[in-house]
Design an enzyme around this catalytic site. Structure first.
Site, PDB file in Angstrom:
ATOM      1  N   GLU A 145      35.649 -29.232 -25.574  1.00  0.00           N
ATOM      2  CA  GLU A 145      35.242 -29.535 -27.045  1.00  0.00           C
ATOM      3  C   GLU A 145      36.438 -29.623 -27.919  1.00  0.00           C
ATOM      4  O   GLU A 145      36.485 -30.308 -28.719  1.00  0.00           O
ATOM      5  CB  GLU A 145      34.133 -28.540 -27.447  1.00  0.00           C
ATOM      6  N   GLU A 197      28.086 -25.808 -19.505  1.00  0.00           N
ATOM      7  CA  GLU A 197      27.401 -24.726 -20.046  1.00  0.00           C
ATOM      8  C   GLU A 197      26.091 -24.310 -19.635  1.00  0.00           C
ATOM      9  O   GLU A 197      25.678 -23.203 -19.280  1.00  0.00           O
ATOM     10  CB  GLU A 197      27.601 -24.666 -21.597  1.00  0.00           C
TER      11      GLU A 197
END
Length: 294
Positions: A117, A139
């Site tokens: 990210e 995730e």
């Protein structure tokens, strides 16, 4: 406190943010790292002598994402306190990509979760030509969802239908696939990594994110409606009630792609906080991670 991230500036005005946590085998966003990162981003964004920013790693891997032991503590925090933690990262990444200076990530090894990210908030990403390197947002495999902007930047950079499906499964990419999806600017030999990124920074003073460019258009409401109608039907059939992270990832993408990036990033944080209010998510994380951490 250990110095986890260092900032150096070369004679061309290129600032290097180098991650190298002396107390860990891999770089992660811990509480201490978040504080250092946010302070350094503020410093370089306001320094008029800095012409560009290069993010590097002093370890064999680039970045492993959020410290999952820190994430385990999120379940005991109030929503307001958790918002403060998440918003500090969200705001620093947004400031980085809008500071008016080109930003590049030099990815020398695995780049996952919150580390990916961070890389997505750069204007360019260069990776070593190594088929063993994995990049992406895994995730969901831990019962979690991206919370540092991944649902919004990934789907604006790559074909959104494919990468949404990948996020729902926690899939990762090798450098070849990441390049084909538009997630990497270039794949280069290890010895050329920093030089390639620095050359790009010097040659791209006016770099901006695609979604900031004049004329940018995301998917239409009709496209989103058609895709998510079918996607939601599939999730319901497959038992989405048992996978709250999938429902919230899908919601973040569906609603976020209909907004400008800044409110979309806030939306993602709200969905992440909602996920941590679900006791089953804590149990999933404990079962899949704790006791296995290095």
């Amino acid at each position: 406190m250990s110095q986890i991230i260092t900032l150096g500036v070369d004679g061309h005005g290129i600032a290097e943010l180098s991650w190298d946590d002396p107390d860990r085998k891999v770089n992660v966003f811990s509480t201490e790292a978040i504080a250092q990162w946010a302070a350094l981003v503020d410093e370089l964004a306001s320094d008029t002598d800095i012409r560009g920013v290069l993010i590097t790693s002093g370890k064999p891997s680039f970045h492993a994402g959020a410290d999952l032991r820190m994430v385990g503590g999120f379940f005991d925090m109030s929503a307001e306190d958790l918002w403060s933690v998440m918003a500090r990262v969200k705001d620093s990444l947004y400031r980085l990509e809008t500071c008016g200076k080109p930003v590049a990530a030099a990815i020398n090894g695995h780049c996952l979760g919150g580390g990916f990210e961070m890389a997505l908030a750069a204007h360019a990403r260069f990776a070593v030509d190594d088929p063993a390197i994995k990049l992406g947002l895994p995730e969901a495999g831990l019962g979690l969802m991206p919370g540092f902007g991944g649902t919004q930047r990934l789907t604006r950079l790559a074909p959104w239908q494919k990468v949404t499906a990948d996020m729902l499964q926690g899939a990762t990419y090798d450098v070849s696939e990441a390049k084909s999806l538009g997630l990497l600017t270039d794949v280069v030999p290890a010895g050329a990594l920093r030089d390639a990124a620095r050359r790009w920074l010097l040659d791209s003073p006016n770099a901006e994110q695609p979604w900031m460019a004049r004329g940018y258009r995301g998917p239409s409401a009709a496209e989103l409606e058609r895709h998510f109608h079918a996607l939601n039907a599939g999730l319901t059939r497959d038992g989405v009630a048992d996978r709250p992270e999938q429902r919230l990832i899908a919601e973040a993408v569906y609603h976020g792609l209909q907004m400008p990036i800044e409110p979309a990033l806030r939306l993602e944080v709200r969905r992440f906080i909602e996920l941590t209010r679900d006791p089953s998510v804590r149990h999933t994380l404990q079962a899949r991670f704790f006791g296995k951490a290095a």
